[in-house]
Design a protein around this motif. Structure first.
Motif, short mmCIF file in Angstrom:
data_model
loop_
_atom_site.label_atom_id
_atom_site.label_comp_id
_atom_site.label_asym_id
_atom_site.label_seq_id
_atom_site.Cartn_x
_atom_site.Cartn_y
_atom_site.Cartn_z
N GLY A 159 116.26 -20.50 62.99
CA GLY A 159 115.41 -21.64 63.31
C GLY A 159 114.02 -21.61 62.71
O GLY A 159 113.15 -22.38 63.14
N LEU A 160 113.79 -20.75 61.70
CA LEU A 160 112.46 -20.67 61.11
C LEU A 160 112.55 -20.49 59.61
O LEU A 160 113.07 -19.48 59.12
N LEU A 161 112.01 -21.45 58.86
CA LEU A 161 111.86 -21.34 57.42
C LEU A 161 110.42 -21.02 57.10
O LEU A 161 109.50 -21.50 57.78
N GLN A 162 110.22 -20.22 56.07
CA GLN A 162 108.86 -19.87 55.67
C GLN A 162 108.68 -20.16 54.18
O GLN A 162 109.59 -19.95 53.38
N THR A 163 107.51 -20.64 53.83
CA THR A 163 107.19 -21.00 52.45
C THR A 163 105.72 -20.77 52.20
O THR A 163 104.91 -20.78 53.14
N VAL A 164 105.37 -20.57 50.94
CA VAL A 164 103.95 -20.48 50.58
C VAL A 164 103.39 -21.85 50.20
O VAL A 164 102.21 -21.98 49.92
N THR A 229 101.20 -16.69 53.88
CA THR A 229 100.37 -16.32 52.73
C THR A 229 101.23 -15.79 51.59
O THR A 229 102.36 -15.33 51.79
N ASP A 230 100.65 -15.83 50.40
CA ASP A 230 101.33 -15.26 49.24
C ASP A 230 101.63 -13.78 49.47
O ASP A 230 102.70 -13.28 49.10
N GLU A 231 100.68 -13.09 50.07
CA GLU A 231 100.84 -11.65 50.31
C GLU A 231 102.00 -11.38 51.26
O GLU A 231 102.81 -10.46 51.04
N ASP A 232 102.11 -12.18 52.31
CA ASP A 232 103.21 -11.98 53.26
C ASP A 232 104.56 -12.26 52.61
O ASP A 232 105.54 -11.54 52.85
N MET A 233 104.62 -13.29 51.77
CA MET A 233 105.88 -13.59 51.10
C MET A 233 106.24 -12.48 50.12
O MET A 233 107.42 -12.07 50.02
N THR A 234 105.25 -11.96 49.42
CA THR A 234 105.51 -10.85 48.51
C THR A 234 106.08 -9.65 49.26
O THR A 234 107.04 -9.01 48.80
N PRO A 244 108.86 -5.07 41.97
CA PRO A 244 107.57 -5.79 42.01
C PRO A 244 107.46 -6.92 41.00
O PRO A 244 106.96 -8.00 41.33
N ALA A 245 107.91 -6.71 39.77
CA ALA A 245 107.80 -7.76 38.75
C ALA A 245 108.66 -8.97 39.12
O ALA A 245 108.28 -10.13 38.87
N THR A 246 109.82 -8.71 39.71
CA THR A 246 110.68 -9.81 40.14
C THR A 246 110.06 -10.56 41.30
O THR A 246 110.07 -11.81 41.33
N ALA A 249 107.45 -12.77 39.93
CA ALA A 249 108.00 -13.89 39.17
C ALA A 249 108.59 -14.96 40.09
O ALA A 249 108.44 -16.16 39.84
N VAL A 250 109.25 -14.52 41.16
CA VAL A 250 109.82 -15.48 42.11
C VAL A 250 108.72 -16.20 42.87
O VAL A 250 108.74 -17.43 43.03
N LEU A 251 107.73 -15.44 43.35
CA LEU A 251 106.61 -16.07 44.04
C LEU A 251 105.87 -17.04 43.11
O LEU A 251 105.45 -18.13 43.52
N GLY A 252 105.75 -16.66 41.85
CA GLY A 252 105.01 -17.47 40.90
C GLY A 252 105.59 -18.85 40.69
O GLY A 252 104.86 -19.80 40.34
N MET A 253 106.89 -19.02 40.92
CA MET A 253 107.49 -20.34 40.77
C MET A 253 106.92 -21.31 41.79
O MET A 253 106.75 -22.50 41.50
N SER A 254 106.62 -20.83 43.00
CA SER A 254 106.02 -21.69 44.02
C SER A 254 104.51 -21.82 43.82
O SER A 254 103.96 -22.92 43.86
N VAL A 255 103.86 -20.69 43.59
CA VAL A 255 102.40 -20.71 43.45
C VAL A 255 101.99 -21.57 42.26
O VAL A 255 101.02 -22.34 42.32
N GLY A 256 102.73 -21.47 41.17
CA GLY A 256 102.38 -22.21 39.97
C GLY A 256 102.53 -23.72 40.11
O GLY A 256 101.95 -24.48 39.34
N LEU A 257 103.35 -24.15 41.07
CA LEU A 257 103.56 -25.58 41.28
C LEU A 257 102.87 -26.07 42.54
O LEU A 257 103.20 -27.14 43.07
#
Length: 289
Positions: A159-164, A229-234, A244-246, A249-257
């Motif tokens: 019942g809980l979705l999380q997003t940056v 936060t970005d840090e929590d998602m990481t 770490p690089a992956t 890269a995955v986080l960057g898809m959301s942060v970049g947009l």
């Protein structure tokens, strides 16, 4: 016309394959796992073992090909952008060596940034490489796949979705089948040439809050969404075993947009496709919960 399809077992690729077959085309399927091609499909298509990150494999497999549906396969190593670079080199080598006349490339909204969008940067590099070759290429700038929700089944059940991303910011959501329809009609249409960018935006822009509401209604579960936060998602990605690089890269898809990003292609009749999220949830997500 000889048409090749990469990732024929993928969310989009398997639809492209069957659509071409229904159109009377016998496609050439490039896959690392020929034995996984479903019975029936293998009777209507030619199947060749090839790794889309290995130039020699792709060159050998595409002799005689006129057009290709190209997908950079998902990153598998601890250096995802290096994986994308290898895939880019493979399609570049095939176009140069074989003389493939037309490429329909599955790219993403955000590739227009060229840098700063995580894994999408790898797709941007493929776009640039194809443009430099001067081949007739259509870049499909796709929205957020409905099928990404299949990776969230535990969260939906809980019942809980999380997003940056801000939960009230709309973005394009699209069914892979709709992407396949655009890709297939483009492959079969011989009247285009040069460089084209074709956005595939799905039926409507949705916020994460709206998606949570639709999920609640269609699954019978109370699903809510929160921005973290970005840090929590990481940390979540690292805890799940991502290198770490992956994770970056995955986080960057959301942060970049996220902050101030405006897509190059605005929604229009041309970019809007029909499949509604609600129906897709009923047909494909609910059975997976």
């Amino acid at each position: 016309m000889r048409i090749a399809v990469t990732t024929p077992l993928g969310h989009v690729g398997h639809h492209v394959t069957t659509m071409l077959i229904r159109a009377g085309v016998r496609p050439l399927l490039l896959t690392r796992h020929p034995g996984s091609i479903p019975a029936g499909i293998d009777e209507c298509a030619d199947v060749v073992e090839a790794d889309s990150r290995t130039p020699s494999d792709v060159v050998a497999a595409t002799v005689g090909v006129d057009a290709i549906y190209w997908v950079d396969p998902p990153a598998e190593s601890a250096d995802p952008l290096a994986d994308y670079a290898r895939a880019t080199e493979a399609i570049r080598a095939a176009v140069e060596s074989i003389g493939i006349g037309r490429v329909v490339f599955q790219s993403s909204v955000g590739a227009e940034k060229r840098r700063g969008a995580g894994e999408i940067d790898g797709l941007a590099a493929t776009e640039v490489a194809l443009d430099r070759l001067g081949v007739a290429a259509t870049h499909l700038r796709c929205g957020y796949f409905f099928t990404n929700l299949l990776f969230e089944t535990e969260s939906i059940t809980a019942g809980l979705l999380q997003t940056v991303l801000p939960v009230d910011s709309p973005m394009s959501w699209v069914a892979p089948r709709d992407i396949a329809e655009v890709a297939t009609t483009t492959l079969l249409n011989g009247d285009w040439s040069g460089r084209r960018v074709q956005a595939v935006h799905g039926p409507e822009d949705l916020t994460w809050a709206q998606v949570a509401s639709i999920l609640s209604e269609e699954t019978g579960r109370n699903v809510r969404v929160e921005q973290i936060t970005d840090e929590d998602m990481t940390q979540q990605y690292l805890a799940a075993g991502m290198p770490p690089a992956t994770a970056d890269a995955v986080l960057g898809m959301s942060v970049g947009l996220r902050d101030g990003f405006v897509p190059e292609q605005q929604r229009s009749l041309v970019t809007t496709t029909p499949t509604q999220l609600r129906g897709w949830i009923r047909e494909e997500l609910v059975p997976a919960l």
